[in-house]
Design a protein around this motif. Structure first.
Motif, PDB file in Angstrom:
ATOM      1  N   ARG A  30       1.063  -1.142   0.131  1.00 45.33           N
ATOM      2  CA  ARG A  30       0.081  -0.003   0.049  1.00 45.33           C
ATOM      3  C   ARG A  30       0.697   1.258  -0.135  1.00 45.33           C
ATOM      4  O   ARG A  30       1.802   1.461   0.887  1.00 45.33           O
ATOM      5  CB  ARG A  30      -1.001  -0.126   1.147  1.00 45.33           C
ATOM      6  CG  ARG A  30      -1.908   1.138   1.436  1.00 45.33           C
ATOM      7  CD  ARG A  30      -2.861   0.884   2.477  1.00 45.33           C
ATOM      8  NE  ARG A  30      -2.393   0.779   3.847  1.00 45.33           N
ATOM      9  CZ  ARG A  30      -3.132   1.148   4.792  1.00 45.33           C
ATOM     10  NH1 ARG A  30      -4.514   1.336   4.660  1.00 45.33           N
ATOM     11  NH2 ARG A  30      -2.523   0.883   6.075  1.00 45.33           N
ATOM     12  N   LEU A  32       1.001   5.239   0.211  1.00 41.87           N
ATOM     13  CA  LEU A  32       0.322   6.347   0.938  1.00 41.87           C
ATOM     14  C   LEU A  32       1.121   7.718   0.587  1.00 41.87           C
ATOM     15  O   LEU A  32       2.275   7.955   1.265  1.00 41.87           O
ATOM     16  CB  LEU A  32       0.348   5.998   2.327  1.00 41.87           C
ATOM     17  CG  LEU A  32      -0.474   4.784   2.964  1.00 41.87           C
ATOM     18  CD1 LEU A  32       0.011   4.431   4.202  1.00 41.87           C
ATOM     19  CD2 LEU A  32      -1.758   5.039   2.793  1.00 41.87           C
ATOM     20  N   ALA A  36      -1.976  11.450   3.136  1.00 37.78           N
ATOM     21  CA  ALA A  36      -3.208  10.621   2.765  1.00 37.78           C
ATOM     22  C   ALA A  36      -3.874  10.260   3.739  1.00 37.78           C
ATOM     23  O   ALA A  36      -3.274   9.668   4.916  1.00 37.78           O
ATOM     24  CB  ALA A  36      -2.827   9.453   1.872  1.00 37.78           C
ATOM     25  N   ALA A  37      -5.274   9.872   3.841  1.00 37.01           N
ATOM     26  CA  ALA A  37      -5.952   9.393   4.856  1.00 37.01           C
ATOM     27  C   ALA A  37      -5.707   7.843   4.723  1.00 37.01           C
ATOM     28  O   ALA A  37      -5.647   7.274   3.547  1.00 37.01           O
ATOM     29  CB  ALA A  37      -7.562   9.567   4.716  1.00 37.01           C
ATOM     30  N   MET A  38      -5.837   7.186   5.529  1.00 36.48           N
ATOM     31  CA  MET A  38      -5.556   5.597   5.722  1.00 36.48           C
ATOM     32  C   MET A  38      -6.290   4.919   6.792  1.00 36.48           C
ATOM     33  O   MET A  38      -6.802   5.786   7.714  1.00 36.48           O
ATOM     34  CB  MET A  38      -4.046   5.148   5.611  1.00 36.48           C
ATOM     35  CG  MET A  38      -3.387   5.417   7.020  1.00 36.48           C
ATOM     36  SD  MET A  38      -1.846   4.767   6.961  1.00 36.48           S
ATOM     37  CE  MET A  38      -1.428   4.817   8.932  1.00 36.48           C
ATOM     38  N   THR A  39      -6.784   3.552   6.541  1.00 37.57           N
ATOM     39  CA  THR A  39      -7.481   3.084   7.422  1.00 37.57           C
ATOM     40  C   THR A  39      -6.598   2.448   8.430  1.00 37.57           C
ATOM     41  O   THR A  39      -5.172   2.250   8.101  1.00 37.57           O
ATOM     42  CB  THR A  39      -8.367   1.690   6.848  1.00 37.57           C
ATOM     43  OG1 THR A  39      -7.243   0.734   6.216  1.00 37.57           O
ATOM     44  CG2 THR A  39      -9.214   2.259   5.806  1.00 37.57           C
ATOM     45  N   ARG A  46       1.015  -7.125   4.677  1.00 38.95           N
ATOM     46  CA  ARG A  46       0.774  -6.102   3.694  1.00 38.95           C
ATOM     47  C   ARG A  46       1.979  -5.102   4.021  1.00 38.95           C
ATOM     48  O   ARG A  46       2.171  -4.951   5.252  1.00 38.95           O
ATOM     49  CB  ARG A  46      -0.578  -5.295   4.022  1.00 38.95           C
ATOM     50  CG  ARG A  46      -0.548  -3.971   3.271  1.00 38.95           C
ATOM     51  CD  ARG A  46      -1.957  -3.337   3.399  1.00 38.95           C
ATOM     52  NE  ARG A  46      -2.266  -2.984   4.770  1.00 38.95           N
ATOM     53  CZ  ARG A  46      -3.599  -2.580   5.235  1.00 38.95           C
ATOM     54  NH1 ARG A  46      -4.531  -2.334   4.344  1.00 38.95           N
ATOM     55  NH2 ARG A  46      -3.767  -2.115   6.282  1.00 38.95           N
ATOM     56  N   ASN A  48       3.305  -1.377   4.057  1.00 39.29           N
ATOM     57  CA  ASN A  48       2.839   0.253   3.709  1.00 39.29           C
ATOM     58  C   ASN A  48       4.058   0.891   3.555  1.00 39.29           C
ATOM     59  O   ASN A  48       5.124   0.776   4.173  1.00 39.29           O
ATOM     60  CB  ASN A  48       2.168   0.725   5.035  1.00 39.29           C
ATOM     61  CG  ASN A  48       0.939   0.122   5.429  1.00 39.29           C
ATOM     62  OD1 ASN A  48      -0.162   0.041   4.724  1.00 39.29           O
ATOM     63  ND2 ASN A  48       1.034  -0.848   6.376  1.00 39.29           N
ATOM     64  N   ALA A  50       5.090   5.147   2.954  1.00 39.07           N
ATOM     65  CA  ALA A  50       4.776   6.423   3.002  1.00 39.07           C
ATOM     66  C   ALA A  50       5.716   6.789   2.269  1.00 39.07           C
ATOM     67  O   ALA A  50       6.848   6.723   2.341  1.00 39.07           O
ATOM     68  CB  ALA A  50       4.947   6.799   4.671  1.00 39.07           C
TER      69      ALA A  50
END
Length: 62
Positions: A30, A32, A36-39, A46, A48, A50
């Motif tokens: 993912r 980002l 950015a907004a993220m859950t 996964r 992530n 940034a």
């Protein structure tokens, strides 16, 4: 960086980081962008990334 080191991608260009992550077996990557907004849900496997100005500034699993 080891194959499963989630924190070892900082400093890489996002394209290179994504390529390496997939090659190293991360099920999902993912990206980002800065601000950015993220859950906040945790997903094993996964990675992530940034990203600021096309460069990974932080990476973590979840």
């Amino acid at each position: 960086m080891t194959d499963t080191d989630a924190e070892g991608y900082a400093g890489l260009r996002v394209e290179r980081a994504e390529e390496l992550a997939r090659r190293h077996g991360w099920a999902s990557v993912r990206v980002l962008p800065q601000g950015a907004a993220m859950t906040m849900d945790y997903r094993e496997g996964r990675l992530n990334l940034a990203v600021r100005d096309g460069v990974v500034v932080r990476s973590w699993e979840g």
